[in-house]
Scaffold this motif. Sequence first.
Motif, PDB file in Angstrom:
ATOM      1  N   PRO A 137       0.831  -1.206   0.000  1.00 13.86           N
ATOM      2  CA  PRO A 137       0.000   0.000   0.000  1.00 13.86           C
ATOM      3  C   PRO A 137       0.869   1.261   0.000  1.00 13.86           C
ATOM      4  N   PHE A 138       0.398   2.284  -0.708  1.00 13.16           N
ATOM      5  CA  PHE A 138       1.167   3.496  -0.890  1.00 13.16           C
ATOM      6  C   PHE A 138       0.967   4.490   0.241  1.00 13.16           C
ATOM      7  N   THR A 139       2.045   5.183   0.549  1.00 18.71           N
ATOM      8  CA  THR A 139       1.993   6.375   1.393  1.00 18.71           C
ATOM      9  C   THR A 139       2.094   7.567   0.454  1.00 18.71           C
ATOM     10  N   GLU A 140       1.949   8.767   0.959  1.00 16.80           N
ATOM     11  CA  GLU A 140       2.111   9.932   0.078  1.00 16.80           C
ATOM     12  C   GLU A 140       3.514   9.941  -0.530  1.00 16.80           C
ATOM     13  N   GLU A 141       4.504   9.609   0.253  1.00 15.17           N
ATOM     14  CA  GLU A 141       5.885   9.596  -0.239  1.00 15.17           C
ATOM     15  C   GLU A 141       6.090   8.546  -1.332  1.00 15.17           C
ATOM     16  N   THR A 142       5.591   7.329  -1.105  1.00 13.03           N
ATOM     17  CA  THR A 142       5.807   6.270  -2.108  1.00 13.03           C
ATOM     18  C   THR A 142       4.937   6.485  -3.349  1.00 13.03           C
ATOM     19  N   ALA A 143       3.764   7.088  -3.181  1.00 12.35           N
ATOM     20  CA  ALA A 143       2.929   7.413  -4.337  1.00 12.35           C
ATOM     21  C   ALA A 143       3.623   8.475  -5.196  1.00 12.35           C
ATOM     22  N   GLN A 144       4.200   9.492  -4.543  1.00 10.45           N
ATOM     23  CA  GLN A 144       4.958  10.518  -5.277  1.00 10.45           C
ATOM     24  C   GLN A 144       6.127   9.882  -6.031  1.00 10.45           C
ATOM     25  N   GLU A 145       6.808   8.956  -5.372  1.00 13.88           N
ATOM     26  CA  GLU A 145       7.934   8.270  -6.001  1.00 13.88           C
ATOM     27  C   GLU A 145       7.478   7.479  -7.226  1.00 13.88           C
ATOM     28  N   LYS A 146       6.354   6.776  -7.101  1.00 14.28           N
ATOM     29  CA  LYS A 146       5.826   5.988  -8.215  1.00 14.28           C
ATOM     30  C   LYS A 146       5.486   6.896  -9.402  1.00 14.28           C
ATOM     31  N   VAL A 147       4.893   8.047  -9.128  1.00 10.80           N
ATOM     32  CA  VAL A 147       4.543   8.999 -10.181  1.00 10.80           C
ATOM     33  C   VAL A 147       5.807   9.518 -10.870  1.00 10.80           C
ATOM     34  N   LEU A 169       0.837  13.890  -8.915  1.00 11.77           N
ATOM     35  CA  LEU A 169      -0.008  13.054  -8.056  1.00 11.77           C
ATOM     36  C   LEU A 169      -1.287  13.800  -7.726  1.00 11.77           C
ATOM     37  N   TRP A 170      -2.418  13.127  -7.906  1.00 10.65           N
ATOM     38  CA  TRP A 170      -3.714  13.733  -7.610  1.00 10.65           C
ATOM     39  C   TRP A 170      -4.302  13.118  -6.345  1.00 10.65           C
ATOM     40  N   ALA A 210      -4.054   8.121  -8.637  1.00  7.55           N
ATOM     41  CA  ALA A 210      -4.632   8.954  -9.693  1.00  7.55           C
ATOM     42  C   ALA A 210      -3.659  10.099  -9.966  1.00  7.55           C
ATOM     43  N   VAL A 211      -3.439  10.371 -11.239  1.00 10.62           N
ATOM     44  CA  VAL A 211      -2.544  11.462 -11.627  1.00 10.62           C
ATOM     45  C   VAL A 211      -3.235  12.359 -12.642  1.00 10.62           C
ATOM     46  N   ARG A 212      -2.796  13.609 -12.656  1.00 14.32           N
ATOM     47  CA  ARG A 212      -3.122  14.516 -13.752  1.00 14.32           C
ATOM     48  C   ARG A 212      -1.816  14.725 -14.478  1.00 14.32           C
ATOM     49  N   PHE A 213      -1.891  15.003 -15.755  1.00  8.32           N
ATOM     50  CA  PHE A 213      -0.663  15.182 -16.511  1.00  8.32           C
ATOM     51  C   PHE A 213      -0.883  16.124 -17.678  1.00  8.32           C
ATOM     52  N   GLU A 214       0.226  16.597 -18.189  1.00  3.64           N
ATOM     53  CA  GLU A 214       0.236  17.308 -19.454  1.00  3.64           C
ATOM     54  C   GLU A 214       1.517  16.930 -20.167  1.00  3.64           C
ATOM     55  N   TYR A 215       1.420  16.874 -21.477  1.00  5.73           N
ATOM     56  CA  TYR A 215       2.624  16.664 -22.263  1.00  5.73           C
ATOM     57  C   TYR A 215       2.528  17.456 -23.544  1.00  5.73           C
TER      58      TYR A 215
END
Length: 138
Positions: free
Chosen positions: A11-21, A79-80, A88-93
């Motif tokens: 399970p993700f924490t805010e830190e590990t979710a940020q890392e995954k993103v 990270l959203w 969940a993420v938002r992105f732009e490219y």
Amino acid sequence: MIIEQKYPLPPFTEETAQEKVQLAEDAWNSQDPEKVAKAYTVDTEWRNRSQFINGRKEVIAFLSDKWKKEKNYKLKKELWAFSDNRIAVRFEYEYQNDQGQWFRAYGNENWEFNEHGLMQRRYASINDLPIAANERRL
């Protein structure tokens, strides 16, 4: 039997979710379909715009085709939200087509990971906006 794992694991924490993103952003910006595909399960399920993609082989084919068409590709993910094994993420490219027209694509992705940190589901909604070269941000 070797079990594939892709850290960080849920399970993700805010830190590990940020890392995954950030890892996902870095991989996609490499524009290396093989490298990107290693973050997904062998039987991953995607919806990308109106296209349905199943399995790593289809992911590699999809991304190879994508980056042949989308020149000078540059992506930024944010990270959203996250919980347990979902992010969940938002992105732009930004990218340029064969005619030299620049575009900025905006979107959202919902990710679901297995217990080994591999993404088993990716659902993306994306919209493209033509932009002038001087409007580029990335």
